[in-house]
Scaffold this active site. Structure first.
Site, PDB file in Angstrom:
ATOM      1  N   SER A 139       0.839  -1.203   0.000  1.00  0.00           N
ATOM      2  CA  SER A 139       0.000   0.000   0.000  1.00  0.00           C
ATOM      3  C   SER A 139       0.864   1.239   0.000  1.00  0.00           C
ATOM      4  CB  SER A 139      -0.885  -0.012   1.260  1.00  0.00           C
ATOM      5  OG  SER A 139      -1.548   1.219   1.454  1.00  0.00           O
ATOM      6  N   TYR A 152      -2.669  -0.103  10.253  1.00  0.00           N
ATOM      7  CA  TYR A 152      -2.579  -0.390   8.821  1.00  0.00           C
ATOM      8  C   TYR A 152      -1.183  -0.061   8.294  1.00  0.00           C
ATOM      9  CZ  TYR A 152      -4.311  -1.018   4.076  1.00  0.00           C
ATOM     10  OH  TYR A 152      -4.504  -1.475   2.805  1.00  0.00           O
TER      11      TYR A 152
END
Length: 299
Positions: A139, A152
């Site tokens: 990501s 995250y």
């Protein structure tokens, strides 16, 4: 296409929806035979049925070592070989760290990082045998920190480092390892995060182009092309490649003046939400929580 995937067996985790489901469709269109893994059996069966070409699906929790080892063995027995594995399964939560639900926070680390480790452990023997390719989905969060996204960011930084380490370790065995990077992309996960007013407004204040939500189709098309090429780095949005050259400076910017300014602005809204425990976001997060409540399994 530089070359097709005709006859190659591709495993995609987190394949019931979003990036995983669309990536499976794009890889099937390139001739691949798909093995889909996820937590939502009905959705997986729908995706597999739409693919045709003998696609099959398995219901399993990627953090369960025994379950994933069993899936790997069953996929190998069913198809006879495994050429590509895409470790895509992931969940997210957001909000201030001290107000975070400890179970949800830990689950993000478990699924995104340890689930990827478990996936690699289960499937690498087959990839070594086929001299195959492992694509680890990371990501933008691996490239830059972000306030209220500690779980995250930590998990995606971890899987990026894990994949780079694997590439160095097993490259001499003929296995290629890639890392896929996505910015905010129009999925259930991102839409779920945007339901939180503070998170949505903070994201809108990020510098361009990191403050946009990008369409799913072109992002996944880039991932599929990266699988065909067996690329070491795959960027779902073109500008992410350029982030690599400035990533060293980003913690000082985001964690410095920019982060302090935006968190001060958000402080009144956050005070009104004090004590609110945020769980996993989006329909995928709901599916994960439901599966754990029911007891995960394979089929």
């Amino acid at each position: 296409m530089s070359r097709s995937l005709d006859g190659q067996v591709v495993v995609v985790t987190g394949a019931a929806r979003g990036v995983g489901a669309l990536l499976a469709r794009k890889l099937a269109a390139r001739g691949a035979r798909l093995a889909l893994v996820g937590l939502e059996p009905d959705e997986l069966k729908q995706v597999a049925g739409a693919l045709g070409g003998g696609a099959a699906c398995w219901t399993a929790d990627v953090t369960d070592r025994d379950a994933m080892a069993a899936v790997a063995a069953e996929v190998l027995a069913h198809f006879g070989r495994i050429d590509v594995v895409v470790a895509n399964a992931g969940v997210a939560t957001g909000g201030p760290f001290l107000d975070s639900d400890p179970d949800a926070f830990d689950r993000v680390i478990q699924v995104n990082l340890l689930g990827s480790v478990t996936t690699a452990r289960a499937f690498l023997p087959a990839l070594i045998a086929s001299r195959g390719y492992l694509l680890q989905i990371a990501s933008l969060a691996a490239l830059t920190p972000a306030p209220m996204m500690a779980a995250y960011c930590a998990s995606k930084s971890g899987v990026e480092a894990f994949a780079h380490s694997l590439r160095a370790e097993i490259g001499h065995l003929g296995v290629k390892v890639g890392v896929g990077y996505l910015s905010w992309t129009d999925t259930d996960m991102v839409r779920g995060a945007d339901q939180d007013d503070v998170l949505r407004e903070l994201r809108a204040k990020l510098p361009w182009p990191t403050n946009r939500t990008y369409p799913l189709e072109p992002a996944v098309e880039r991932l599929a092309a990266g699988v065909v090429r067996r690329s070491p780095h795959v960027y779902a949005q073109w500008w992410l490649r350029g982030m690599q050259s400035v990533r060293g400076a980003l913690p000082s910017v985001i964690g410095g003046p920019l982060g302090r300014r935006e968190m001060r602005r958000a402080a009144p809204a956050l005070a009104g939400q004090a004590g609110v425990r945020r769980g996993l976001v989006g329909r995928g997060g709901e599916a994960d929580e439901s599966a754990r409540a029911a007891g995960h399994h394979t089929q």
